[in-house]
Design an enzyme around this catalytic site. Structure first.
Site, short mmCIF file in Angstrom:
data_model
loop_
_atom_site.label_atom_id
_atom_site.label_comp_id
_atom_site.label_asym_id
_atom_site.label_seq_id
_atom_site.Cartn_x
_atom_site.Cartn_y
_atom_site.Cartn_z
CG HIS A 1 -6.40 1.27 -0.64
ND1 HIS A 1 -5.22 1.85 -0.88
CD2 HIS A 1 -5.85 0.10 -0.04
CE1 HIS A 1 -4.21 1.17 -0.42
NE2 HIS A 1 -4.90 0.08 0.30
CB CYS B 1 -1.06 -0.10 1.23
SG CYS B 1 -1.97 -1.37 1.37
CB CYS C 1 -13.86 -3.49 3.92
SG CYS C 1 -14.37 -4.40 5.10
#
Ligand SMILES: [Zn+2]
Lengths: 379, 128
Positions: A323, A80, A198
């Site tokens: 994301h 990430c 999430c």
């Protein structure tokens, strides 16, 4: 080492683009950042690309589309933190004096996996035993709730706030507010998380052009200064660890504050790594925005919303903006840069002068996280 | 997916079968005493490659857990957690049930033979 500034940023709206190649997601963000910076292709001395699932030579495959070849192109994979790690490398390349201008971008296309949790490397023993990223964060939530009395409903409030912010961001994957009931009643994923605790899977790209501080004015009237560029790795432990205190971020924050010569009280706006609801609360505490167990107060009192004293994730964060893992770090830096320029419209944090971007992640047994990269910027 | 097939399964090399039953096989560094699971080839503390087999404690406390509702497994939901073994090692494992779980409860590691290795998980040994 010499001062370095950001002179241009760009990103594509995060979402799902299953028909596009990964490289075709990236070039529009780069073109936007180059136009924003006022740089020509020949001005760029070196380029860095952060990506997890883009495959071999994703940086080269992207930059051939823009005719930007011949100069060094480096591909960086750090989960990430891939593009924020790439940004850290680009910063070193310019700060050292080796290059005057660098391009850095991040891109990933998660829609290629057709949904569900992201694939991990099952050479890691815990991952071979079924560890999933939602399970890892859910256990952090489980323990934090056990120790502080935080409730599932309070935790759900993080998503409500994230979506309220994202509703004002045209680049966010989700641009619609949601209610506490919708979060609570969504389908269960990993207790205490429902789907709406999430971050979504999606596709995206973001880019930035950075430049030596003493030549930045040639390209951009109001460059954004990089006060700190920190990258660290989790400390490996074989025994017990406190999952409610993310040691990698605590350490990174301390290093970044020291490098920048600022403290948590000086941060006007922050983009932090809210991959799951619990993360936002853990990181309020890790960055020193509040004390242990006090994170929920900041959220519920509106301190971290637009108009509060310490707005966090005005872009909507990972929960609302999305994301696409390799793109996240530069997307956060893009948001902070725009906030410091005062160009964020309805989600603008008024008068923001100093901002922080934080990307951490990578499930690896024995570590809080594999990587953490923190940048502190100032206008 | 491979990870789903291997979850809860131990290769024979991860188990010590002794007179006192089956234990997870950790590694104890002969040089500095550090204990790790799975048994490493090299001690991350002192870089010694002299690592002895070490049967790990058969019980400990549940540090944290989560009930998982997604994935390709047919037996959803199932629970996973971190168990802090009495000898200082933390092990990620499946739990034998999805209800009546609470952090800090006592659990026992259960290991039983199955095809090409062992099945392992942790069972609560007290009510919440
Ligand atoms: Zn040792």
């Amino acid at each position: 080492m010499r001062p370095v500034s950001i002179i241009g940023v760009g990103m594509i709206p995060f979402g799902k683009y299953p028909e596009k190649d990964t490289a075709d997601l990236a070039w529009p963000a780069i073109k936007q950042a180059m136009e924003d910076a006022g740089t020509d292709r020949d001005d760029i001395g070196i380029a860095y690309c952060g990506s997890v699932y883009g495959g071999m030579m994703i940086g080269q495959r992207t930059l051939t589309r823009l005719g930007m070849t011949g100069k060094p192109i480096i591909n960086v994979e750090n989960a990430c933190s891939s593009s924020s790690s790439a940004f850290h490398q680009a910063h070193m390349a310019v700060a050292s004096g080796a290059y005057d201008v660098a391009l850095v971008f991040g891109v990933d296309k998660l829609s290629q996996f057709g949904g569900g949790t992201i694939p991990l490397v099952d050479e890691d023993w815990e991952i071979s035993q079924g560890m999933l990223m939602p399970a890892l964060y859910a256990m952090r939530a489980c323990r934090y709730m056990h120790e502080t009395g935080l409730t599932t409903e309070q935790l759900a409030g993080v998503s409500v706030k994230a979506r309220a912010m994202g509703a004002h961001n045209p680049d966010a994957q989700f641009q619609k507010e949601i209610s506490l009931e919708e979060v609570m009643n969504a389908r269960p994923i990993a207790d205490p998380f429902t789907l709406l605790h999430c971050c979504p899977t999606g596709d995206g790209a973001a880019a930035a052009v950075i430049c030596a501080g003493d030549v930045a004015h040639k390209f951009e009237a109001a460059p954004i200064k990089i006060l700190a560029s920190d990258l660290c790795t989790g400390t490996y432990l074989t025994g017990y660890r406190d999952m409610t205190v993310p040691e990698i971020t605590v350490r990174g924050a301390s290093e970044a504050y020291e490098e920048a010569g600022v403290g948590p009280e000086d941060i006007d706006v922050a983009e932090i790594h809210d991959a799951f609801t619990i993360a936002e609360l853990l990181y309020y505490e890790a960055f020193g925005f509040c004390g242990r167990g006090e994170a929920i107060r900041l959220l519920e009192d509106g301190v971290t919303s637009i108009g509060g004293a310490k707005p966090v994730n005005p872009s909507g964060g990972l929960l609302s903006k999305g994301h696409p893992v390799g793109a996240t770090g530069i997307a956060q830096i893009t948001e902070i840069t725009r906030q410091l320029r005062g160009s964020c419209g309805a989600r603008q944090v008024e008068g923001a002068r100093t901002g922080l971007a934080h990307a951490t992640g990578g499930g690896a047994m024995g570590m809080d996280h594999g990587a953490c990269s923190i940048h502190i910027l100032q206008r | 997916m491979a990870m789903d097939q291997r979850a809860g399964h131990l290769e024979p090399g991860h188990v010590i079968a002794g007179d006192a039953g089956l234990h997870l096989k950790g590694g104890a560094c002969a040089s500095c005493g550090a204990l790790a699971f799975p048994k490493p080839a090299i001690c991350s503390g002192c870089l010694s490659e002299d690592i002895a087999d070490a049967p790990l404690a058969g019980g400990g406390v549940l540090y944290a857990y989560s009930v998982i509702h997604v994935g390709r497994r047919p037996d959803l939901p199932y629970a996973v957690g971190y168990v802090d073994l009495a000898d200082g090692v933390r092990v990620f494992t499946e739990l034998t049930r999805t209800d009546g779980l609470c952090p800090d409860m006592k659990v026992a590691i259960e290991i039983s033979p199955e095809a090409e290795g062992y099945r392992f998980n942790a069972a609560p040994v007290e009510a919440v």
